[in-house]
Design an enzyme around this catalytic site. Structure first.
Site, PDB file in Angstrom:
ATOM      1  N   GLY A  86       0.846  -1.192   0.000  1.00  8.11           N
ATOM      2  CA  GLY A  86       0.000   0.000   0.000  1.00  8.11           C
ATOM      3  C   GLY A  86       0.879   1.238   0.000  1.00  8.11           C
ATOM      4  N   GLN A 145       3.200   9.912   1.446  1.00  2.00           N
ATOM      5  CA  GLN A 145       4.487   9.227   1.634  1.00  2.00           C
ATOM      6  C   GLN A 145       5.489   9.585   0.535  1.00  2.00           C
ATOM      7  OE1 GLN A 145       2.421   5.262   2.488  1.00  2.00           O
ATOM      8  NE2 GLN A 145       4.256   5.103   3.741  1.00  2.00           N
ATOM      9  N   CYS A 193       5.619  -0.259   7.656  1.00  2.00           N
ATOM     10  CA  CYS A 193       5.359   1.019   6.994  1.00  2.00           C
ATOM     11  C   CYS A 193       6.596   1.376   6.171  1.00  2.00           C
ATOM     12  CB  CYS A 193       5.077   2.107   8.031  1.00  2.00           C
ATOM     13  SG  CYS A 193       4.695   3.709   7.293  1.00  2.00           S
ATOM     14  N   LEU A 194       6.375   1.736   4.914  1.00  2.00           N
ATOM     15  CA  LEU A 194       7.510   2.087   4.053  1.00  2.00           C
ATOM     16  C   LEU A 194       8.206   3.353   4.547  1.00  2.00           C
ATOM     17  CD1 LEU A 194       5.913   1.252   0.572  1.00  2.00           C
ATOM     18  CD2 LEU A 194       7.499  -0.145   1.927  1.00  2.00           C
ATOM     19  N   HIS A 200      -4.625   1.633   7.802  1.00  2.00           N
ATOM     20  CA  HIS A 200      -3.247   2.145   7.880  1.00  2.00           C
ATOM     21  C   HIS A 200      -3.077   3.306   6.883  1.00  2.00           C
ATOM     22  CE1 HIS A 200       1.275   1.288   8.137  1.00  2.00           C
ATOM     23  NE2 HIS A 200       1.200   2.075   7.069  1.00  2.00           N
ATOM     24  N   GLU A 201      -3.589   3.126   5.645  1.00  2.00           N
ATOM     25  CA  GLU A 201      -3.407   4.163   4.611  1.00  2.00           C
ATOM     26  C   GLU A 201      -4.277   5.391   4.891  1.00  2.00           C
ATOM     27  OE1 GLU A 201      -0.915   3.738   2.903  1.00  2.00           O
ATOM     28  OE2 GLU A 201      -0.649   1.576   3.064  1.00  2.00           O
ATOM     29  N   HIS A 236      -2.601   7.521   7.280  1.00  2.00           N
ATOM     30  CA  HIS A 236      -1.566   8.370   6.650  1.00  2.00           C
ATOM     31  C   HIS A 236      -2.182   9.673   6.142  1.00  2.00           C
ATOM     32  CE1 HIS A 236       2.269   6.304   6.597  1.00  2.00           C
ATOM     33  NE2 HIS A 236       1.764   5.196   6.067  1.00  2.00           N
TER      34      HIS A 236
HETATM   35  O1  K1U Z   1       1.662   2.468   3.895  1.00  2.00           O
HETATM   36  C1  K1U Z   1       2.732   1.865   3.901  1.00  2.00           C
HETATM   37  O2  K1U Z   1       3.696   2.315   4.510  1.00  2.00           O
HETATM   38  C2  K1U Z   1       2.850   0.554   3.162  1.00  2.00           C
HETATM   39  C3  K1U Z   1       2.759  -0.656   4.079  1.00  2.00           C
HETATM   40  C4  K1U Z   1       1.314  -1.103   4.135  1.00  2.00           C
HETATM   41  C5  K1U Z   1       0.926  -2.049   5.230  1.00  2.00           C
HETATM   42  C6  K1U Z   1       1.583  -3.233   5.446  1.00  2.00           C
HETATM   43  C7  K1U Z   1       1.178  -4.106   6.447  1.00  2.00           C
HETATM   44  C8  K1U Z   1       0.108  -3.784   7.234  1.00  2.00           C
HETATM   45  C9  K1U Z   1      -0.523  -2.587   7.050  1.00  2.00           C
HETATM   46  C10 K1U Z   1      -0.137  -1.726   6.027  1.00  2.00           C
HETATM   47  C11 K1U Z   1       3.655  -1.734   3.486  1.00  2.00           C
HETATM   48  O3  K1U Z   1       3.459  -2.156   2.392  1.00  2.00           O
HETATM   49  S1  K1U Z   1       4.948  -2.313   4.476  1.00  2.00           S
HETATM   50  C12 K1U Z   1       5.697  -3.602   3.469  1.00  2.00           C
HETATM   51  C13 K1U Z   1       4.925  -4.862   3.455  1.00  2.00           C
HETATM   52  O4  K1U Z   1       4.054  -5.084   4.260  1.00  2.00           O
HETATM   53  C14 K1U Z   1       5.212  -5.896   2.427  1.00  2.00           C
HETATM   54  C15 K1U Z   1       6.214  -5.731   1.508  1.00  2.00           C
HETATM   55  C16 K1U Z   1       6.472  -6.718   0.563  1.00  2.00           C
HETATM   56  C17 K1U Z   1       5.720  -7.855   0.534  1.00  2.00           C
HETATM   57  C18 K1U Z   1       4.712  -8.042   1.455  1.00  2.00           C
HETATM   58  C19 K1U Z   1       4.461  -7.053   2.399  1.00  2.00           C
HETATM   59 ZN    ZN Z   2       2.671   3.364   6.246  1.00  2.00          ZN
END
Ligand code: K1U
Ligand code: ZN
Length: 175
Positions: A46, A51, A94-95, A136-137, A140
């Protein structure tokens, strides 16, 4: 389309409240394209526009399993219109807070109203990872990070670690 830099904690822009999209035009379509490029490159499941430094109420998501066909989803001006009383716990990342994962308790299901890229309104009921990721989004878009749902002790520890890393990299950039 461009892979954009992702803002990292403690960047203050992550605390901005994003503005609703009034018109879905070429600039929004370009923004969505850049968001998918950035999200797939990271990789993440996501991304909220803020971001990448764009304070607009736009979210991209793809919850397809690795090696399955892509399932890109766009949510413009998403809002939670109903949520379950029942809570569930899911590990979140979270990225903007790389390599930090914690369990977060949130409503187990939510109903979200949003616009698609053609401006059509939809309502979707989400459960499981979809519900977690939408919440979560949408957080943000309101300047809220998942660490805000943790204890003060855990949150302070993470903020301190990332503030120290930012200070060190600013110092390295000068030297
Ligand atoms: O919003 C963001 O920072 C993105 C975040 C979204 C998220 C992940 C998990 C739970 C709630 C929201 C991410 O994508 S973190 C990376 C991640 O979860 C992932 C990356 C590669 C493969 C599978 C998962
Ligand atoms: Zn995030």
């Amino acid at each position: 389309m461009t892979v954009r830099d992702i803002l990292i904690l403690p960047d203050k822009r992550l605390r901005q409240i994003s503005k609703p999209v009034a018109k879905i035009d070429a600039s929004i379509r370009k923004l969505v394209g850049d968001m998918f490029e950035t999200m797939y490159d990271a990789p993440g499941i996501g991304l909220a526009a803020i971001q990448i430094g764009e304070p607009r109420r736009v979210v991209t998501m793809d919850l397809a399993k690795k090696d399955d066909e892509k399932e890109p989803q766009v949510f413009i001006n998403p809002e939670i219109v109903a949520e379950a009383e029942e809570q569930s716990t899911h590990e979140e990342g979270c990225l903007s807070i790389p390599e930090y994962y914690e369990e977060v308790k949130r409503p187990a299901s939510v109903t979200v109203r949003y616009l698609d890229l053609e401006g059509r309104q939809h309502e979707v009921e989400a459960t499981g990872l979809f519900a977690t990721c939408l919440q979560h989004e949408i957080d943000h878009l309101n300047g809220v990070l998942f660490i805000d749902h943790l204890s003060k002790l855990k949150r302070d520890r993470v903020v301190k670690k990332f503030a120290k890393a930012a200070k060190l990299s600013a110092k390295d950039a000068v030297e």
